[in-house]
Design an enzyme around this catalytic site. Structure first.
Site, PDB file in Angstrom:
ATOM      1  N   CYS A  65      35.474  34.997  34.447  1.00 54.50           N
ATOM      2  CA  CYS A  65      33.941  34.999  33.459  1.00 54.50           C
ATOM      3  C   CYS A  65      34.834  35.926  31.879  1.00 54.50           C
ATOM      4  O   CYS A  65      35.933  37.016  32.139  1.00 54.50           O
ATOM      5  CB  CYS A  65      33.129  36.056  34.209  1.00 54.50           C
ATOM      6  SG  CYS A  65      32.364  35.863  35.593  1.00 54.50           S
ATOM      7  N   ARG A 117      37.222  30.524  30.772  1.00 54.38           N
ATOM      8  CA  ARG A 117      37.315  32.004  31.748  1.00 54.38           C
ATOM      9  C   ARG A 117      36.451  31.621  32.998  1.00 54.38           C
ATOM     10  O   ARG A 117      36.171  32.364  34.007  1.00 54.38           O
ATOM     11  CB  ARG A 117      36.581  32.707  31.433  1.00 54.38           C
ATOM     12  CG  ARG A 117      37.948  34.008  30.173  1.00 54.38           C
ATOM     13  CD  ARG A 117      37.162  34.400  29.762  1.00 54.38           C
ATOM     14  NE  ARG A 117      38.414  35.828  30.842  1.00 54.38           N
ATOM     15  CZ  ARG A 117      39.044  36.540  31.051  1.00 54.38           C
ATOM     16  NH1 ARG A 117      39.769  37.114  30.338  1.00 54.38           N
ATOM     17  NH2 ARG A 117      38.951  37.451  32.198  1.00 54.38           N
ATOM     18  N   TRP A 119      32.261  32.739  36.221  1.00 51.68           N
ATOM     19  CA  TRP A 119      33.057  31.673  37.287  1.00 51.68           C
ATOM     20  C   TRP A 119      32.583  32.818  38.404  1.00 51.68           C
ATOM     21  O   TRP A 119      32.950  33.787  39.490  1.00 51.68           O
ATOM     22  CB  TRP A 119      34.216  32.040  37.554  1.00 51.68           C
ATOM     23  CG  TRP A 119      35.215  30.633  37.783  1.00 51.68           C
ATOM     24  CD1 TRP A 119      35.661  30.102  37.671  1.00 51.68           C
ATOM     25  CD2 TRP A 119      35.471  31.338  39.582  1.00 51.68           C
ATOM     26  NE1 TRP A 119      36.436  29.405  38.967  1.00 51.68           N
ATOM     27  CE2 TRP A 119      36.233  30.460  39.664  1.00 51.68           C
ATOM     28  CE3 TRP A 119      35.538  32.779  39.957  1.00 51.68           C
ATOM     29  CZ2 TRP A 119      37.173  30.852  40.730  1.00 51.68           C
ATOM     30  CZ3 TRP A 119      36.401  32.400  41.383  1.00 51.68           C
ATOM     31  CH2 TRP A 119      37.000  31.254  41.782  1.00 51.68           C
ATOM     32  N   ASN A 134      31.792  40.949  34.097  1.00 53.70           N
ATOM     33  CA  ASN A 134      33.308  40.837  34.549  1.00 53.70           C
ATOM     34  C   ASN A 134      34.158  40.987  35.904  1.00 53.70           C
ATOM     35  O   ASN A 134      34.508  42.517  35.370  1.00 53.70           O
ATOM     36  CB  ASN A 134      34.369  39.991  33.875  1.00 53.70           C
ATOM     37  CG  ASN A 134      35.994  39.463  34.224  1.00 53.70           C
ATOM     38  OD1 ASN A 134      35.562  39.023  35.134  1.00 53.70           O
ATOM     39  ND2 ASN A 134      36.887  39.287  33.244  1.00 53.70           N
ATOM     40  N   GLY A 135      34.260  40.593  36.989  1.00 53.93           N
ATOM     41  CA  GLY A 135      35.080  41.543  37.872  1.00 53.93           C
ATOM     42  C   GLY A 135      34.256  41.012  39.441  1.00 53.93           C
ATOM     43  O   GLY A 135      33.252  40.714  39.055  1.00 53.93           O
ATOM     44  N   GLU A 141      55.569  20.623  38.389  1.00 54.02           N
ATOM     45  CA  GLU A 141      55.167  20.981  37.480  1.00 54.02           C
ATOM     46  C   GLU A 141      54.059  19.608  37.216  1.00 54.02           C
ATOM     47  O   GLU A 141      52.279  19.363  36.616  1.00 54.02           O
ATOM     48  CB  GLU A 141      55.258  21.482  35.807  1.00 54.02           C
ATOM     49  CG  GLU A 141      54.476  21.543  34.815  1.00 54.02           C
ATOM     50  CD  GLU A 141      53.509  22.785  35.175  1.00 54.02           C
ATOM     51  OE1 GLU A 141      53.068  23.838  36.159  1.00 54.02           O
ATOM     52  OE2 GLU A 141      52.432  22.170  34.372  1.00 54.02           O
ATOM     53  N   LYS A 163      49.626  19.257  36.729  1.00 51.71           N
ATOM     54  CA  LYS A 163      49.172  18.774  35.705  1.00 51.71           C
ATOM     55  C   LYS A 163      47.958  17.750  36.474  1.00 51.71           C
ATOM     56  O   LYS A 163      46.795  17.519  36.006  1.00 51.71           O
ATOM     57  CB  LYS A 163      49.482  18.584  34.498  1.00 51.71           C
ATOM     58  CG  LYS A 163      49.671  18.939  33.398  1.00 51.71           C
ATOM     59  CD  LYS A 163      49.972  20.167  32.893  1.00 51.71           C
ATOM     60  CE  LYS A 163      49.371  21.212  33.377  1.00 51.71           C
ATOM     61  NZ  LYS A 163      49.464  22.970  33.965  1.00 51.71           N
ATOM     62  N   GLU A 184      45.066  18.340  38.562  1.00 51.98           N
ATOM     63  CA  GLU A 184      43.953  19.404  37.984  1.00 51.98           C
ATOM     64  C   GLU A 184      43.003  18.938  36.968  1.00 51.98           C
ATOM     65  O   GLU A 184      41.733  19.335  37.303  1.00 51.98           O
ATOM     66  CB  GLU A 184      44.790  21.032  37.916  1.00 51.98           C
ATOM     67  CG  GLU A 184      45.173  20.419  36.299  1.00 51.98           C
ATOM     68  CD  GLU A 184      45.530  22.187  36.031  1.00 51.98           C
ATOM     69  OE1 GLU A 184      45.035  22.906  36.002  1.00 51.98           O
ATOM     70  OE2 GLU A 184      46.488  22.682  35.511  1.00 51.98           O
ATOM     71  N   HIS A 213      62.331  12.316  55.614  1.00 54.33           N
ATOM     72  CA  HIS A 213      61.869  12.946  57.025  1.00 54.33           C
ATOM     73  C   HIS A 213      60.185  13.135  56.953  1.00 54.33           C
ATOM     74  O   HIS A 213      59.791  14.135  58.190  1.00 54.33           O
ATOM     75  CB  HIS A 213      62.578  14.136  56.490  1.00 54.33           C
ATOM     76  CG  HIS A 213      64.072  14.050  56.816  1.00 54.33           C
ATOM     77  ND1 HIS A 213      65.209  14.086  57.469  1.00 54.33           N
ATOM     78  CD2 HIS A 213      64.580  14.352  55.089  1.00 54.33           C
ATOM     79  CE1 HIS A 213      65.562  13.672  56.972  1.00 54.33           C
ATOM     80  NE2 HIS A 213      65.785  14.505  55.503  1.00 54.33           N
ATOM     81  N   LYS A 241      40.233  29.494  33.207  1.00 51.28           N
ATOM     82  CA  LYS A 241      41.851  29.251  32.681  1.00 51.28           C
ATOM     83  C   LYS A 241      42.279  31.160  33.410  1.00 51.28           C
ATOM     84  O   LYS A 241      43.274  31.463  33.569  1.00 51.28           O
ATOM     85  CB  LYS A 241      41.203  29.777  30.886  1.00 51.28           C
ATOM     86  CG  LYS A 241      42.726  29.802  30.730  1.00 51.28           C
ATOM     87  CD  LYS A 241      43.453  29.051  29.969  1.00 51.28           C
ATOM     88  CE  LYS A 241      44.982  28.775  29.661  1.00 51.28           C
ATOM     89  NZ  LYS A 241      45.697  28.106  29.648  1.00 51.28           N
TER      90      LYS A 241
END
Ligand code: F6R
Length: 605
Positions: free
Chosen positions: A2, A27, A76, A100-101, A479, A483, A486, A502, A600
């Site tokens: 948030c 956020r 969020w 926020n939290g 990486e 990328k 996402e 395998h 983020k």
């Protein structure tokens, strides 16, 4: 998670808040809201909705009153679904609040203070608003102190009281708040990026201190009511560096900024051709007194740690572990005073990494952190900090933070190798000279980005994709694959190519494109065989290959990477893979900077 913002000053608060929320949207972006105090009447007007800040802006279009004071939020969701009523700000009696939290004991609070009938939303945040109203008897600072005394969990609370015309109050535990007093007034936010438009001076609100913002001043009280002086710091980010600069997406802008970001990160740390951390205050004893290294990080930052792992093993011949911070505490980590813990984080606020650092230090380890945001929580919890100079990273998918983290790791490895007597001065300088070439090789990849775009078009229709490579190539692809998944929503798996046989090779068909990375001289022949194995099962193969190794791969779609020493090929190769992910996402018409479900800064465990 948030984003939160508060402003009181000479500009129209509604506009300041909406602009800031757009920057803070990374956020969390499932709902947004603002509350402003109208000039004249002093009335508090709340507008909030499920959706993006652009939806909130529309909702505010009819609001024409000037307002000099207000608070805002971009959410969020944690407690309660995505809906208008769960969006912040929340109001209770004379209190308007954004949070926020996570408040862990919100159910107990509802029962203890008889709040049940007073709540309209499903959020823990509204419970805090109701509690604040319960305690408010005309003294904001006292009400805030009494309220936080009853909260369990993490929080950043920003509050307006009906009878305090131009004032905003804030308090926090763990969740970040930075604040400033500048020419245009006083403001606070969850992230520095929102303040950068106005000033590069700021202070971090200390935990459990109460902050009052007025148009022309700020006051801080400690939990005993004593007035404290804010400790201002400056950030080297340019004012307005958080704009898009003509690019359609921040992700593209930030990919393009990498040569400069890497240069800025290394230049002040090289003296006489040698790595030098004296300006960071990092002593050599940190590198010579340790017996083992443990890197703690999440996501992309953890992938930077995996590259470091390969370097530490091959150059320093030392024992190193890379721990996912989210698993660290539950994995009985072997940490003692002989362990050098290196925490890596762009935001410096990732809660799992923060908690892991606290845990490691309690066990006697020294902690060096590699962080982009100055004064962030992880930086403050660490014994030593090396700041990357990536500048504000706004796109949710991390790009320039990763390459600058890698640049710091090359410097650390070189300094350690020299201080531990593994590299001679000449060998160290030679290693550093190669590091100094990385901005130029990244520039070369960026100049040929259209070629990557052509490759991207070939995987647009894929549902599943494999990325294969060995050794450092595998680390690069972990990486690259993160990328791609996402931002493009293609299911992508990075696999060590020798492991394919395998099991997973069963998934390779003509509908499963394969991206290979071939950058390591000594692994070339084995990687070539693995590429042939997937091609013979029908897969279309695109190869990101070191130029000098390209000859034997001409049957495949190629992107030629500029030649560097093997251990440095990660830099140009990673940038090429970032571009691949970017083009796939933008060609599919996605909101590249704000992939679904993500935020983020991850401040919940
Ligand atoms: C992926 C990404 C995330 C972050 C992770 C850690 O593109 O950005 O995986 O790397 O959430 O974040 P920081 O570095 O802020 O600790």
């Amino acid at each position: 998670m948030c984003g939160i913002i508060g402003y009181t000053g000479s500009e129209n608060a509604r506009e300041v808040l909406l602009d800031a929320l757009e920057l803070l949207e990374y956020r969390g972006y499932d709902s947004a809201g603002v509350a402003v105090k109208e000039a004249g009447s002093g009335k508090t007007v709340v507008r909030r909705c499920a959706g993006r800040v652009r939806d909130l802006r529309k909702l505010c279009e009819t609001e024409t009153h000037f307002s000099g004071c207000g608070i805002g939020h971009t959410r969020w969701a944690t407690h309660g679904g995505v809906s208008d009523v769960n969006a912040h700000p929340h109001q209770a009696g004379s209190v308007t609040l954004v949070h926020n939290g996570i408040i862990e004991n919100y159910r107990e609070l509802i029962a203890d203070y008889g709040l049940e009938g007073k709540l309209r939303s499903e959020t823990d945040s509204e419970v805090v608003a109701a509690l604040l109203d319960y305690f408010y008897e005309g003294n904001p600072q006292e009400a805030v102190q009494k309220t936080v005394g009853r909260l369990k969990g993490t929080f950043a609370l920003v509050v307006m009281f009906e009878d305090r015309r131009d004032a905003i109050y804030a308090v926090r535990n763990v969740s970040p708040v930075v604040a400033t007093l500048c020419e245009q007034g006083a403001m606070l936010a969850s992230d520095l990026t929102a303040l950068c438009r106005f000033t590069n001076r700021y202070f971090v609100l200390p935990e459990y201190q109460v902050l009052e913002l007025r148009k022309d001043g700020v006051t801080l009280w400690d939990p005993d009511g004593k007035v404290m002086e804010p400790e201002y710091q400056t950030v080297d980010w340019e004012l307005n560096s958080s704009g898009k600069n003509g690019y359609p997406f921040y992700m593209e802008k930030e990919i393009m900024e990498q040569p400069g970001a890497v240069t800025r990160t290394i230049e002040g740390r090289i003296r006489g051709g040698m790595p030098d951390f004296s300006a960071d205050g990092v002593p050599d004893t940190l590198f010579t007194d340790c017996e083992r290294i443990c890197v703690i990080a999440c996501g992309t930052a953890m992938h930077a740690g995996l590259v470091a792992q390969a370097l530490v093993k091959s150059v320093l011949h030392m024992h190193i572990e890379v721990e996912m911070a989210s698993e660290f505490m539950y994995s009985d980590p072997v940490i003692d005073e002989k362990t050098l813990v290196i925490a890596v984080s762009q935001s410096g606020e990732t809660i799992d990494t923060l908690e892991a650092v606290k845990y490691a230090r309690l066990r006697g380890a020294k902690c060096l952190s590699v962080i982009n945001v100055r004064g962030s929580s992880i930086a403050r919890e660490s014994d030593y900090v090396i700041y990357t100079s990536a500048g504000p990273e706004i796109a949710v998918a991390s790009t320039k933070a990763y390459t600058t983290q890698l640049a710091v790791f090359y410097l650390i490895v070189a300094r350690m190798a020299h201080s531990r007597g593994i590299f001679t001065e000449e060998e160290t300088q030679c290693f550093i000279r190669e590091l100094q070439r990385t901005p130029e090789t990244i520039r070369d990849v960026l100049a040929r980005r259209r070629e990557v775009h052509v490759l991207a078009k070939k995987v647009l229709a894929a549902k599943d994709l494999f990325m294969i490579g060995r050794g450092l190539d595998h680390s690069i692809l972990l990486e690259g694959s993160l990328k791609l998944k996402e931002v493009s929503y293609i299911h992508s798996e990075a696999y060590a190519s020798g492991e394919l046989k395998h099991g997973p090779i069963a998934l390779i068909t003509q509908d499963t494109p394969v991206v290979a990375s071939v950058t390591q001289d000594k692994l070339m022949s084995k990687e070539l065989s693995n590429i042939r194995e997937v091609a013979s099962r029908g897969a279309d193969v695109a190869v990101f290959v070191k130029d000098s190794l390209a000859k034997e791969l001409e049957d495949y779609e190629l992107f030629r990477l500029p030649d560097m020493r093997d251990e440095f090929m990660v830099m140009p190769a990673s940038v090429a893979l970032q571009l691949l992910a970017y083009y796939v996402s933008s060609d599919k018409g996605f909101d590249v900077d704000k992939p679904r479900n993500l935020a983020k800064v991850v401040t919940v465990e």
